[in-house]
Design an enzyme around this catalytic site. Structure first.
Site, PDB file in Angstrom:
ATOM      1  N   HIS A   1       0.872  -1.177   0.000  1.00  0.00           N
ATOM      2  CA  HIS A   1       0.000   0.000   0.000  1.00  0.00           C
ATOM      3  C   HIS A   1       0.909   1.226   0.000  1.00  0.00           C
ATOM      4  O   HIS A   1       1.708   1.403   0.925  1.00  0.00           O
ATOM      5  CB  HIS A   1      -0.927  -0.026   1.224  1.00  0.00           C
ATOM      6  CG  HIS A   1      -1.980  -1.094   1.119  1.00  0.00           C
ATOM      7  ND1 HIS A   1      -2.378  -1.862   2.184  1.00  0.00           N
ATOM      8  CD2 HIS A   1      -2.689  -1.509   0.039  1.00  0.00           C
ATOM      9  CE1 HIS A   1      -3.312  -2.706   1.758  1.00  0.00           C
ATOM     10  NE2 HIS A   1      -3.514  -2.517   0.466  1.00  0.00           N
TER      11      HIS A   1
ATOM     12  N   GLU B   1       1.580   3.320   3.022  1.00  0.00           N
ATOM     13  CA  GLU B   1       2.073   2.650   4.228  1.00  0.00           C
ATOM     14  C   GLU B   1       3.570   2.440   4.015  1.00  0.00           C
ATOM     15  O   GLU B   1       4.013   1.437   3.466  1.00  0.00           O
ATOM     16  CB  GLU B   1       1.313   1.343   4.446  1.00  0.00           C
ATOM     17  CG  GLU B   1      -0.176   1.610   4.683  1.00  0.00           C
ATOM     18  CD  GLU B   1      -1.065   0.381   4.595  1.00  0.00           C
ATOM     19  OE1 GLU B   1      -0.536  -0.750   4.626  1.00  0.00           O
ATOM     20  OE2 GLU B   1      -2.294   0.559   4.487  1.00  0.00           O
TER      21      GLU B   1
ATOM     22  N   HIS C   1       2.898  -3.659   6.450  1.00  0.00           N
ATOM     23  CA  HIS C   1       1.852  -2.647   6.313  1.00  0.00           C
ATOM     24  C   HIS C   1       1.869  -1.689   7.497  1.00  0.00           C
ATOM     25  O   HIS C   1       2.620  -1.888   8.457  1.00  0.00           O
ATOM     26  CB  HIS C   1       0.480  -3.324   6.259  1.00  0.00           C
ATOM     27  CG  HIS C   1       0.231  -4.128   5.026  1.00  0.00           C
ATOM     28  ND1 HIS C   1      -0.690  -3.769   4.078  1.00  0.00           N
ATOM     29  CD2 HIS C   1       0.796  -5.278   4.586  1.00  0.00           C
ATOM     30  CE1 HIS C   1      -0.696  -4.668   3.114  1.00  0.00           C
ATOM     31  NE2 HIS C   1       0.201  -5.595   3.390  1.00  0.00           N
TER      32      HIS C   1
ATOM     33  N   GLU D   1       1.330  -5.595  10.381  1.00  0.00           N
ATOM     34  CA  GLU D   1       0.969  -4.183  10.555  1.00  0.00           C
ATOM     35  C   GLU D   1       1.910  -3.655  11.623  1.00  0.00           C
ATOM     36  O   GLU D   1       1.874  -4.109  12.767  1.00  0.00           O
ATOM     37  CB  GLU D   1      -0.486  -4.060  11.019  1.00  0.00           C
ATOM     38  CG  GLU D   1      -1.496  -4.722  10.091  1.00  0.00           C
ATOM     39  CD  GLU D   1      -1.889  -3.822   8.916  1.00  0.00           C
ATOM     40  OE1 GLU D   1      -1.422  -2.667   8.871  1.00  0.00           O
ATOM     41  OE2 GLU D   1      -2.655  -4.281   8.061  1.00  0.00           O
TER      42      GLU D   1
HETATM   43 ZN   LIG Z   1      -1.877  -2.047   4.121  1.00  0.00          ZN
END
Ligand SMILES: [Zn+2]
Ligand SMILES: *[C@@H]1O[C@H](CO)[C@@H](O)[C@H](O)[C@H]1NC(C)=O
Ligand SMILES: *[C@@H]1O[C@H](CO)[C@@H](O)[C@H](O)[C@H]1NC(C)=O
Ligand SMILES: *[C@@H]1O[C@H](CO)[C@@H](O)[C@H](O)[C@H]1NC(C)=O
Ligand SMILES: *[C@@H]1O[C@H](CO)[C@@H](O)[C@H](O)[C@H]1NC(C)=O
Ligand SMILES: *[C@@H]1O[C@H](CO)[C@@H](O)[C@H](O)[C@H]1NC(C)=O
Ligand SMILES: *[C@@H]1O[C@H](CO)[C@@H](O)[C@H](O)[C@H]1NC(C)=O
Length: 516
Positions: free
Chosen positions: A91, A94, A201, A319
Site C-alpha cells: 500500500h 504505508e 503494512h 501491521e
Molecule cells: Zn496495508
C-alpha cells in the site's frame, strides 16, 4: 559499534573506518523511488562478505522498476536452502516497511561478520527483499499522513487498484484486472520456491495470518459490490457497513492454523510492543498482538492467502505502525521495535520438514507431484528439483505423495523441538518413488523392512496393516477433490489421474467387501 581495544593510531584508524561505515550505512529517512534504487545498487556494490543479487522483477503501472534483492551466504546451487521474502509498501501510503527492510538488510550484512547466529542464518537461507511493491502510490503519498486511503493503490494518483485485493483468491473468482505489480510478484513466486514471507503494512500494530478470505455466500455478494466499486473509498465504506452489520467476524482458518498462530506469535512476542495488544486510535485491541485476517475484517484477493494456498508459502501481513506514513524521526524506534521480531521470524524458515522426491530406480528428481501433510487438507508441490518444504511445529507427521506415474506414498517423520538457545533445523527426507508404469514384481521393489517406510506402495501396506485403509480413502478422496477443483486457478496444470484412481478405488472396494 565496538571497534576493539586498539590504542593510538590503530584505534583512530578503526574509529574512522567505523564512522565511515556508519555514515555510508543508512540514514533514517524515507528514500524516494530513485534514491531507493541508488541505495540498493550501492548496497550490492559495497557488499563483499555475503552474496547479493539485485533484480528488476517488473515495472509498476507508471513504469517504475520494482527492485528485488537477494542476500545469502549459501552456495549457488546447493539444494535444501529455504527461500524467504519480505515485501514492503504494497500500500503506497504505508511507507514504514520500505525503510525497515533497508535497515534489516544493512543489519544482516554488518552482523554477518560478528555474530554466529546471523552467519548461520545467511549461510543456510536465501533472503529476498522487495522494499516497495507500490512505488506509484508511494510517490503521491505524504510523510506525516497517518490515515486515509490516498496513495494506497497503484497508478498516477495512487488510486487504480488495491494490490492486496488483486491476487487470485482461494474461495472466489477475482475479476479485478490484474495489475503489473501483482503479475511481477506472481512471476517472482513462480521462479523462486519461497516458503516463508511477510508483507509489511501500517495503520495498526498486529501480526495478521491467513485466511483473509471467507467461503460464505453473503460475503460473495458484498465482494461483487466491492469489485464493481473498484475504488478504495467505496470499499472502505462497504467494509465498514459490513462490520457494522456483523460486529463479530468469524475467523477463516487454514488447515495449518497452528503453524500460522505460532509464526504470528513469534513476531508479536519479539516485537517490543506488539504482543501487548497496541490499540491504534479507536481500533481494536488484538489479544497477544495477533489475529486471523477474516476475524479482523474479511476480504478477498489478498497476497497472504495466495502465497499460502497457491505456493505453500506461509505469509503474514505485518501491521507495524499505527501511523501509516509517520515522520522520519519515528523510524529509529520503529526499527528497534521490529528488529528482533524480523530476525526471529525469518529463522522460523528452519522449523519443519524439507526433502526431495526421487525416482527409486533412476534416482532422478520427480518434480510433478501433489503433496499433503496427512490431516492437513492443503496440497503443495515440489520444485523443479523435486524439493519441498513445509513449516511444521514439533510432532509426528506423515507426508503423502501423489505423483503421476508413481505409486502413492505415505512417509512418516518427526519434527523435533528446539529450545530458545538452540538453532532450529529442518527434518530432512529423501522420498523414493516407485514407478507404476514399468511392470515389476512389487516384492522385489519393496525396500527392506528395516528402512522406515520409504517409497512404500500404499496397496501393499493396506494388505499388511489394516490401519492404513483410512489413509488410502483419504488419498482417493484427495484425488477426487483435486479433479473436482481442477477448474479453479489453484489447480491449473494438474492432470488428476482419475482413471487409475477410479480403478484402485474399485479394487479396494472389492478387497474390503471380501475381507469384511
Ligand atoms: Zn496495508
Ligand atoms: C528524489 O529526491 C531527490 C532529491 O533528494 C530528487 O533529486 C529526485 O528527483 C527525487 N526523485 C523522485 C523520483 O522523486
Ligand atoms: C550511491 O553511490 C554513489 C556513488 O558512489 C553516490 O554518489 C550516491 O550518493 C550513493 N547513494 C546513496 C543513496 O547512498
Ligand atoms: C555499481 O557498480 C556498477 C558496476 O560496477 C556500476 O555500473 C554502477 O554505477 C555502480 N552503482 C553505484 C550506485 O555505485
Ligand atoms: C547474535 O544476535 C542475536 C540476535 O540479535 C543475539 O540474540 C545473540 O546474542 C548474538 N550473539 C552474539 C554472539 O553476539
Ligand atoms: C558460514 O559459512 C562460512 C563460509 O563457508 C564459514 O566459514 C562459516 O564458518 C560459516 N558460519 C557458520 C556459523 O556456520
Ligand atoms: C479440502 O479442502 C477443499 C477446499 O477447501 C474442500 O473443498 C474439501 O471439502 C476439503 N476436504 C476435506 C476432506 O476436508
Amino acid at each position: 559499534m565496538v571497534c576493539g581495544n586498539f590504542g593510538g593510531l590503530w584505534f583512530d584508524v578503526f574509529l574512522i573506518v567505523c564512522v565511515v561505515r556508519t555514515c555510508t550505512c543508512l540514514t533514517f529517512k524515507y528514500h524516494n523511488n530513485s534514491e531507493l534504487e541508488q541505495v540498493l545498487k550501492n548496497f550490492t556494490n559495497t557488499t563483499t562478505n555475503i552474496k547479493t543479487r539485485l533484480e528488476n522483477i517488473g515495472n509498476s503501472f507508471n513504469r517504475i522498476p520494482l527492485w528485488a534483492i537477494e542476500l545469502t551466504a549459501a552456495e549457488e546451487n546447493t539444494l535444501g536452502v529455504p527461500n524467504i521474502k519480505l515485501i514492503g509498501n504494497i500500500h503506497g501510503n504505508e511507507a514504514v516497511g520500505r525503510e525497515i527492510i533497508l535497515n534489516f538488510m544493512e543489519y544482516l550484512r554488518t552482523e554477518y561478520d560478528r555474530n554466529t547466529t546471523i552467519q548461520w542464518l545467511l549461510n543456510n537461507t536465501r533472503m529476498h527483499f522487495l522494499p516497495t511493491m507500490n512505488p506509484d502510490g508511494f510517490a503521491v503519498s505524504h510523510e506525516g499522513m497517518c490515515s486515509g486511503e490516498y496513495g494506497r493503490n497503484n497508478g498516477k494518483q495512487g488510486d487504480v487498484e488495491d494490490l492486496n485485493r488483486n491476487f487470485p483468491d482461494f474461495f472466489h473468482d477475482n475479476k479485478i484486472p490484474r495489475q503489473p505489480e501483482t503479475v511481477a510478484v506472481m512471476r517472482w513466486m513462480d521462479r523462486i520456491p519461497f516458503i516463508l514471507s511477510a508483507g509489511l503494512h501500517g495503520g495498526a500494530v498486529v501480526a495478521n495470518y491467513p485466511f483473509d478470505t471467507v467461503k460464505e455466500e453473503s460475503w460473495k455478494t458484498l465482494l461483487r459490490r466491492i469489485e464493481k466499486a473498484r475504488n478504495s473509498q467505496e470499499e472502505y465504506r462497504l467494509r465498514l457497513h459490513y462490520l457494522a452489520s456483523k460486529p463479530i467476524n468469524p475467523p477463516s482458518l487454514t488447515p495449518d492454523d497452528d503453524v500460522f498462530r505460532h509464526l504470528a506469535t513469534v513476531y508479536a512476542n519479539n516485537h517490543l510492543t506488539m504482543h501487548k495488544g497496541v490499540i491504534c486510535d479507536n481500533g481494536k485491541k488484538f489479544k497477544g498482538g495477533i489475529t486471523n485476517g477474516a476475524a479482523w475484517y474479511p476480504f478477498s484477493g489478498g497476497m497472504q492467502d495466495f502465497n499460502y494456498a497457491k505456493h505453500g508459502c506461509m505469509e503474514l501481513t505485518l501491521e507495524i505502525s499505527c501511523c501509516k506514513f509517520p515522520r522520519a524521526s519515528e523510524l529509529p524506534h520503529l526499527w528497534e521495535e521490529n528488529k528482533m521480531a524480523l530476525l526471529r521470524y525469518v529463522m522460523e524458515a528452519h522449523r519443519g520438514v524439507t526433502g526431495q522426491l526421487l525416482d527409486s530406480v533412476t534416482n532422478l528428481p520427480v518434480s510433478k507431484a501433489n503433496l499433503q501433510i496427512y490431516g492437513r487438507n492443503m496440497t503443495f508441490h515440489p520444485t523443479k528439483n523435486g524439493e519441498f518444504w513445509r513449516l511444521l511445529l514439533p510432532g509426528e507427521y506423515q507426508i503423502q505423495v501423489d505423483a503421476p506415474g508413481y505409486y502413492s506414498t505415505l512417509q512418516g517423520f518427526t519434527v523435533r523441538n528446539f529450545s530458545a538457545d538452540q538453532l532450529p533445523s529442518l527434518t530432512k527426507l529423501k522420498i523414493l518413488l516407485l514407478n507404476s508404469t514399468i511392470p515389476t514384481t512389487p516384492k522385489a521393489e519393496t525396500p527392506p523392512s528395516s528402512t522406515p517406510t520409504i517409497g512404500r506402495d500404499l496397496r501393499e501396506t493396506t494388505a499388511e496393516e489394516g490401519q492404513t485403509t483410512t489413509l488410502l480413502e483419504f488419498n482417493l478422496l484427495g484425488h477426487f477433490q483435486r479433479s473436482a477443483d481442477s477448474k479453479s486457478e489453484y489447480s491449473k496444470g494438474l492432470k488428476p489421474d482419475i482413471f487409475s484412481c477410479f480403478l484402485s478405488m474399485i479394487i479396494i472396494e472389492i478387497f474390503l467387501f471380501v475381507v469384511l
